[in-house]
Design a protein around this motif. Structure first.
Motif, PDB file in Angstrom:
ATOM      1  N   GLU A 196       0.519  -1.582  -0.196  1.00  0.00           N
ATOM      2  CA  GLU A 196      -0.031   0.090   0.175  1.00  0.00           C
ATOM      3  C   GLU A 196       0.712   1.358   0.068  1.00  0.00           C
ATOM      4  OE1 GLU A 196      -4.181  -0.290   2.239  1.00  0.00           O
ATOM      5  OE2 GLU A 196      -2.695   1.771   3.754  1.00  0.00           O
ATOM      6  N   PHE A 197       0.999   1.673  -0.413  1.00  0.00           N
ATOM      7  CA  PHE A 197       1.317   3.684  -0.615  1.00  0.00           C
ATOM      8  C   PHE A 197       0.957   4.727  -1.720  1.00  0.00           C
ATOM      9  CE2 PHE A 197       1.100   0.159  -5.226  1.00  0.00           C
ATOM     10  CZ  PHE A 197       1.390   1.306  -5.864  1.00  0.00           C
ATOM     11  N   THR A 198       1.268   5.710  -1.697  1.00  0.00           N
ATOM     12  CA  THR A 198       0.952   7.136  -2.521  1.00  0.00           C
ATOM     13  C   THR A 198       1.146   7.268  -3.372  1.00  0.00           C
ATOM     14  OG1 THR A 198       2.223   7.893  -0.922  1.00  0.00           O
ATOM     15  CG2 THR A 198      -0.757   7.643   0.135  1.00  0.00           C
ATOM     16  N   ILE A 199       0.965   7.781  -4.410  1.00  0.00           N
ATOM     17  CA  ILE A 199       1.701   8.076  -5.742  1.00  0.00           C
ATOM     18  C   ILE A 199       0.749   9.561  -6.213  1.00  0.00           C
ATOM     19  CG2 ILE A 199       2.391   6.283  -6.780  1.00  0.00           C
ATOM     20  CD1 ILE A 199      -0.288   5.708  -8.382  1.00  0.00           C
ATOM     21  N   SER A 200       2.247  10.306  -6.645  1.00  0.00           N
ATOM     22  CA  SER A 200       1.466  12.332  -7.121  1.00  0.00           C
ATOM     23  C   SER A 200       1.255  11.770  -7.948  1.00  0.00           C
ATOM     24  CB  SER A 200       2.749  12.881  -6.011  1.00  0.00           C
ATOM     25  OG  SER A 200       4.105  12.512  -6.670  1.00  0.00           O
ATOM     26  N   GLN A 201       1.511  11.048  -8.631  1.00  0.00           N
ATOM     27  CA  GLN A 201       0.681  10.971 -10.568  1.00  0.00           C
ATOM     28  C   GLN A 201       0.011   9.676 -10.858  1.00  0.00           C
ATOM     29  OE1 GLN A 201       1.724  13.769 -13.070  1.00  0.00           O
ATOM     30  NE2 GLN A 201       1.967  14.834 -10.859  1.00  0.00           N
ATOM     31  N   GLY A 202      -0.590   9.557 -12.279  1.00  0.00           N
ATOM     32  CA  GLY A 202      -1.200   8.877 -12.528  1.00  0.00           C
ATOM     33  C   GLY A 202       0.384   8.050 -12.674  1.00  0.00           C
ATOM     34  N   ALA A 203      -0.010   6.513 -12.250  1.00  0.00           N
ATOM     35  CA  ALA A 203       0.722   5.844 -12.930  1.00  0.00           C
ATOM     36  C   ALA A 203       0.308   3.826 -13.592  1.00  0.00           C
ATOM     37  CB  ALA A 203       2.023   4.889 -11.874  1.00  0.00           C
ATOM     38  N   ARG A 204       1.560   3.150 -13.863  1.00  0.00           N
ATOM     39  CA  ARG A 204       0.585   2.106 -14.190  1.00  0.00           C
ATOM     40  C   ARG A 204       1.539   1.059 -13.953  1.00  0.00           C
ATOM     41  NH1 ARG A 204       0.839   1.773 -20.130  1.00  0.00           N
ATOM     42  NH2 ARG A 204       2.879   2.292 -20.160  1.00  0.00           N
ATOM     43  N   ILE A 205       0.524  -0.273 -13.318  1.00  0.00           N
ATOM     44  CA  ILE A 205       1.301  -1.051 -12.674  1.00  0.00           C
ATOM     45  C   ILE A 205       1.609  -2.693 -13.086  1.00  0.00           C
ATOM     46  CG2 ILE A 205       1.100  -2.906 -10.134  1.00  0.00           C
ATOM     47  CD1 ILE A 205       1.219   0.697  -9.652  1.00  0.00           C
ATOM     48  N   THR A 206       2.078  -3.203 -13.266  1.00  0.00           N
ATOM     49  CA  THR A 206       2.799  -4.410 -14.258  1.00  0.00           C
ATOM     50  C   THR A 206       3.021  -5.402 -12.735  1.00  0.00           C
ATOM     51  OG1 THR A 206       2.961  -3.164 -16.129  1.00  0.00           O
ATOM     52  CG2 THR A 206       3.115  -5.573 -15.738  1.00  0.00           C
ATOM     53  N   VAL A 207       2.240  -6.547 -12.557  1.00  0.00           N
ATOM     54  CA  VAL A 207       2.390  -7.086 -11.703  1.00  0.00           C
ATOM     55  C   VAL A 207       2.834  -9.070 -13.252  1.00  0.00           C
ATOM     56  CG1 VAL A 207       2.356  -9.432 -10.130  1.00  0.00           C
ATOM     57  CG2 VAL A 207       1.479  -6.723  -9.913  1.00  0.00           C
ATOM     58  N   PHE A 208       4.185  -9.662 -13.266  1.00  0.00           N
ATOM     59  CA  PHE A 208       4.364 -10.826 -13.988  1.00  0.00           C
ATOM     60  C   PHE A 208       5.177 -11.503 -13.457  1.00  0.00           C
ATOM     61  CE2 PHE A 208       7.832  -7.579 -13.517  1.00  0.00           C
ATOM     62  CZ  PHE A 208       8.381  -7.332 -13.275  1.00  0.00           C
ATOM     63  N   GLN A 209       5.144 -12.967 -13.788  1.00  0.00           N
ATOM     64  CA  GLN A 209       6.599 -13.383 -13.332  1.00  0.00           C
ATOM     65  C   GLN A 209       7.704 -13.394 -15.286  1.00  0.00           C
ATOM     66  OE1 GLN A 209       6.383 -18.521 -12.507  1.00  0.00           O
ATOM     67  NE2 GLN A 209       6.480 -17.932 -14.974  1.00  0.00           N
ATOM     68  N   ALA A 210       8.841 -13.528 -14.143  1.00  0.00           N
ATOM     69  CA  ALA A 210       9.856 -13.427 -15.315  1.00  0.00           C
ATOM     70  C   ALA A 210      11.166 -14.720 -14.361  1.00  0.00           C
ATOM     71  CB  ALA A 210      10.703 -11.780 -15.582  1.00  0.00           C
ATOM     72  N   ASP A 211      11.999 -14.731 -15.674  1.00  0.00           N
ATOM     73  CA  ASP A 211      13.115 -15.479 -14.955  1.00  0.00           C
ATOM     74  C   ASP A 211      13.920 -14.340 -14.835  1.00  0.00           C
ATOM     75  OD1 ASP A 211      12.982 -17.846 -16.543  1.00  0.00           O
ATOM     76  OD2 ASP A 211      13.322 -16.976 -18.432  1.00  0.00           O
ATOM     77  N   PRO A 212      14.452 -15.403 -13.629  1.00  0.00           N
ATOM     78  CA  PRO A 212      15.592 -14.432 -12.941  1.00  0.00           C
ATOM     79  C   PRO A 212      16.600 -13.424 -13.198  1.00  0.00           C
ATOM     80  CG  PRO A 212      15.719 -17.091 -11.170  1.00  0.00           C
ATOM     81  CD  PRO A 212      15.122 -16.553 -13.697  1.00  0.00           C
ATOM     82  N   GLU A 213      17.109 -13.967 -14.082  1.00  0.00           N
ATOM     83  CA  GLU A 213      18.090 -13.125 -15.059  1.00  0.00           C
ATOM     84  C   GLU A 213      17.522 -12.159 -15.622  1.00  0.00           C
ATOM     85  OE1 GLU A 213      18.026 -16.314 -17.712  1.00  0.00           O
ATOM     86  OE2 GLU A 213      17.668 -16.251 -15.677  1.00  0.00           O
TER      87      GLU A 213
END
Length: 404
Positions: A196-213
């Motif tokens: 949970e966080f506050t932001i001062s501008q509009g933003a895009r949030i992305t949740v994903f799975q990737a390789d460690p590298e």
């Protein structure tokens, strides 16, 4: 009123049926259970077969859920398992203000060394100021109720480890949680996080799975956006997307209702999808409406006024209904309760074990003593439906004799 013969029979049968049902529903705790309740501490497990609790026969206090001011809410739990490999599970735009991101995922089973992460991108024309208000990222693991319980505990503490604000230039990206981004998963790990966080501008949030590298700031440009469920894996999670409302005040549906211990045992049922409906939002990857089947990540602020015209004390307990299936017998949760006969605060349910079993086992949340100088008192709970546990988890008001 004069009754015809058939009407008399009908009324007699109704009275007998009602008496039989009422005989099965205790008006409160008996002497032995009263002693156990009075001597127990919040979070303690108790055997209470004499209460005969069920979601259908135990009387219910109907509740109303009223939206209150709170954050924009993002849920990333669909697909819950990354069965087919790397990809984006959730991607949403949010406005300036407070955002709560709830993440609940398990990596690709065939390739356990993965990372599940989240990135924020500044979509505004001015610098974006990012600051955590609450934070929970327990170590992922295969004991899902343990991981979920640790997450709820840390979230209720409201003590994020990253106290400094971070700054993003227009168009710039960063990982939301460096600790989460560094974690390399193992097979069957549950990645469970509250951010949970506050932001001062509009933003895009992305949740994903990737390789460690993989570089988290650039890999999201090439990862596929995953469907909500896979053809060969219909089990897909509770939901995903943007929900404009996630915080609620919960009170009795009857206006100015005051529960009286003389009314006997009553239960509260939340997050069942029926009396308490699922939250609705929008999934912009699928471009479709979405639901949160479990209301996971929502915060319920529950207030119940009570009195004791029969001079009994009151115990608030929780139980797991019988006959809920193999995977639903053991449950765990964390909540906040006000002071009663014992000190309140954040309570582990149960306190000495990770989970408790189905009825006749119950768990004490708090005891409340009748006060001669205060006719009406209030029970206050802060509750969130627990991840990794089946729902609903009924709460029960049990009157008991203070001097059994």
């Amino acid at each position: 009123m004069r009754l015809t013969y058939p009407s008399f029979i009908l009324c007699a049968c109704t009275l007998l049926f009602t008496a039989a049902v009422n005989a099965q529903v205790p008006s409160g705790a008996d002497g032995e259970l009263s002693k156990a309740l009075a001597s127990s501490k919040p979070g303690q497990q108790i055997n209470a077969p004499q209460l005969n609790l069920t979601t259908t026969s135990t009387p219910i206090i109907e509740l109303t859920r009223t939206p209150i001011d709170g954050p924009q809410f993002l849920l990333s739990d669909m697909p819950e398992y990354f069965h087919i490999g790397n990809g984006i599970a959730m991607q949403e735009r949010v406005s300036a203000g407070t955002v709560r991101l709830y993440t609940y995922h398990v990596p690709t089973p065939a390739s356990p060394k993965k990372k599940i992460s989240a990135v924020i991108e500044n979509l505004g024309n001015e610098p974006l100021i990012f600051k955590f208000t609450r934070y929970a990222f327990p170590t992922p693991g295969s004991y899902y109720q343990k991981v979920a319980k640790e997450g709820m505990t840390d979230f209720f503490k409201a003590a994020p480890p990253f106290k400094r604000a971070r700054r993003l230039k227009p168009g710039e990206r960063m990982v939301i949680d460096p600790q989460m981004d560094k974690y390399i998963t193992k097979k069957d790990d549950l990645v469970h996080a509250w951010h949970e966080f506050t932001i001062s501008q509009g933003a895009r949030i992305t949740v994903f799975q990737a390789d460690p590298e993989d570089n988290p700031l650039t890999v999201i440009d090439t990862l596929p956006k995953l469907p909500r469920q896979f053809k060969d894996h219909p089990r897909s999670g509770a939901g995903r997307g943007l929900f404009k409302q996630a915080d609620y005040l919960v009170t009795p549906a009857e206006k100015d209702h005051v529960y009286d211990t003389a009314d006997g045992i009553k239960q509260l049922i939340l997050a069942d999808g029926k009396r308490d409906t699922w939250m609705t939002g929008y999934d912009h990857i699928a471009d479709l409406p979405t639901t949160n089947k479990g209301n996971y990540g929502a915060i319920y602020n529950i207030k119940i006024n009570w009195k004791s015209s029969d001079k009994r004390n009151l115990a608030l307990i929780a139980y797991t209904p019988e006959g809920t299936g193999k995977w639903c017998q053991n449950r765990a949760m964390v909540l906040k309760v006000n002071h009663g006969s014992q000190r309140g605060g954040t309570i582990q349910i149960p306190s000495k074990n990770i989970t408790w079993k189905q009825f006749p086992e119950v768990v004490l949340i708090q005891n409340f003593a009748r006060k001669a100088n205060k006719e009406i008192q209030t029970i206050e709970l802060t509750y969130t439906p627990p991840g990794a546990s089946c729902l609903p988890i009924p709460f029960v008001l049990v009157p008991y004799d203070p001097n059994p």
